[in-house]
Design a protein around this motif. Sequence first.
Motif, mmCIF file in Angstrom:
data_model
loop_
_atom_site.group_PDB
_atom_site.id
_atom_site.type_symbol
_atom_site.label_atom_id
_atom_site.label_comp_id
_atom_site.label_asym_id
_atom_site.label_seq_id
_atom_site.Cartn_x
_atom_site.Cartn_y
_atom_site.Cartn_z
ATOM 1 N N TYR A 105 108.748 69.291 8.737
ATOM 2 C CA TYR A 105 108.635 70.710 9.086
ATOM 3 C C TYR A 105 109.114 71.002 10.511
ATOM 4 O O TYR A 105 110.156 71.636 10.706
ATOM 5 C CB TYR A 105 107.188 71.173 8.900
ATOM 6 N N ALA A 106 108.399 70.511 11.511
ATOM 7 C CA ALA A 106 108.738 70.843 12.901
ATOM 8 C C ALA A 106 110.120 70.349 13.293
ATOM 9 O O ALA A 106 110.830 71.007 14.065
ATOM 10 C CB ALA A 106 107.685 70.266 13.846
ATOM 11 N N ASN A 125 103.574 70.106 18.579
ATOM 12 C CA ASN A 125 102.434 69.985 19.492
ATOM 13 C C ASN A 125 101.435 71.115 19.306
ATOM 14 O O ASN A 125 100.225 70.923 19.493
ATOM 15 C CB ASN A 125 102.929 69.953 20.942
ATOM 16 N N THR A 126 101.922 72.319 18.965
ATOM 17 C CA THR A 126 101.001 73.429 18.699
ATOM 18 C C THR A 126 100.211 73.177 17.429
ATOM 19 O O THR A 126 98.992 73.413 17.377
ATOM 20 C CB THR A 126 101.787 74.756 18.593
ATOM 21 N N LEU A 127 100.880 72.664 16.392
ATOM 22 C CA LEU A 127 100.162 72.316 15.160
ATOM 23 C C LEU A 127 99.165 71.190 15.427
ATOM 24 O O LEU A 127 98.042 71.215 14.901
ATOM 25 C CB LEU A 127 101.164 71.893 14.086
ATOM 26 N N ASN A 139 100.367 70.261 27.191
ATOM 27 C CA ASN A 139 101.145 69.287 26.430
ATOM 28 C C ASN A 139 102.541 69.846 26.172
ATOM 29 O O ASN A 139 102.969 69.963 25.027
ATOM 30 C CB ASN A 139 100.436 68.980 25.100
ATOM 31 N N PRO A 140 103.282 70.214 27.238
ATOM 32 C CA PRO A 140 104.568 70.891 27.067
ATOM 33 C C PRO A 140 105.585 70.016 26.351
ATOM 34 O O PRO A 140 105.550 68.785 26.464
ATOM 35 C CB PRO A 140 105.003 71.195 28.507
ATOM 36 N N ARG A 144 107.968 65.250 24.894
ATOM 37 C CA ARG A 144 106.590 64.955 24.504
ATOM 38 C C ARG A 144 106.422 65.426 23.071
ATOM 39 O O ARG A 144 106.332 66.634 22.792
ATOM 40 C CB ARG A 144 105.608 65.680 25.424
ATOM 41 N N GLY A 145 106.440 64.491 22.150
ATOM 42 C CA GLY A 145 106.320 64.844 20.741
ATOM 43 C C GLY A 145 105.793 63.671 19.948
ATOM 44 O O GLY A 145 105.955 62.499 20.330
#
Length: 448
Positions: free
Chosen positions: A162-163, A261-263, A290-291, A395-396
């Motif tokens: 998805y992302a 990161n938002t999910l 957590n950018p 950052r992922g």
Amino acid sequence: MDAHTPAPVPPPGCPAHGSGGRVPLYGPEFAADPQAYYAYLRHYGAAAPVELAPGVEATLVTDYTAALQLLQDSGTFRKDARRWRAMNEGKIPADSPVAPLLSYRPNCMFADGAEHLRLRQAVTDSLARVDVRRLSRSTEQISTYLIDQFAGRGSVDLCGDYAKQLPLFVFNELFGCPADIGDRVLFGSSGMFDGVNAEKAVGVMFAAIGELVALKRAKPGDDVTSWLMQHQSALTDEEMVHQLALLLVAGNEPLRNLIGNTLHRLLTHDAYAHRGGLIDEALDDTLWENPPLQNLAPHYPAVNLEFAGQQLQAGDLVLVSFAAANTGPALASAREAGSNRAHLAWSAGPHACPSKEPARQITVTAVENLLNRLPDIELAVPADSLTWRPGPFSRGLVALPARFTAAATAGRAPAAPHTPSPSVPAPEAPRKQERGGLWSQFLTWLSK
């Protein structure tokens, strides 16, 4: 550091003494807990000596005020990577994993002065023409298509399925990529960041973008590529290719991580248990804490100077830690009292991200549509078992496994089953076989 300040203790696994006293920003230990490294780096002051990869030294600015000063001072700190002293002196290994991202390319990210203004204006003016309603509609359609690929399974890797996919599809639509070109852009972008046949992937991508430029020269459309081409800056074909590559690639990686990161935040923090009206809040908290790009904004001093407590020579590589600057102890109270969007996740100054509003809109739409379609979605593994992708810049997560009650698709017959990587053949394969790629599948699904 005064006599009463205890000596800082390196985080577990940090071989700082083995790197000439520099703190390494790579490896599984750094990926697992970068904030422990930033806390250690703060003992050096507002900036610290780091190593981005074996043999690649840099100074990292970790303080919010110092970072703003650097980002806004284009006279003292330049962006043109041809100034990079270590590269010019042959000190950067030819096969360094960070060289492709830091090496000079003729785009607005590496330009200064009048040249930067010319290229940057072409980019910002073209992006400003994107219709927000069209963007929202396109994002929702693409989101629905991707969800339809896994909705009936009851499980999904929200990063890989998805992302990672959604930004590539959205950008292909915005930039007017026909199916065969879009397939190769998808393949090239994914391969470049996954590190799988990266050199070949980059070649495929640049060749595809070159074809896109030639196509739009002959037949312009209602898309960002055509608007960029028609801009008064009168970009050459080479400049077009490099600005488009910057937008497609540099735009994709942060957006991929921002959605993921938002999910991750929504699924792992109890504060968002009732998710309906908290997507914007979760997004802002992610950008602060957590950018998607934690360390970047490469700059080079024009002269020898002292900055943020460090002695710098002209041409030294200096980077900004958006993640460290955003989470500094002195900033916590100011964040609570002030704007919730004063973070540096989008950078700042003349080189700030030109597409932060579209990126925000795409992220909110993608997350909202997913939660509406799969309201009981939850993390499928313990939160502390998740693994973060290594590297100093992004950052992922490697994967974000989730489960939910299997749901029906949105009505259109789904395209061919989703595969873990774009089903795009090597460049030498016959062109007619490329029609089976992911972008082609989406266009077929959309027409049903």
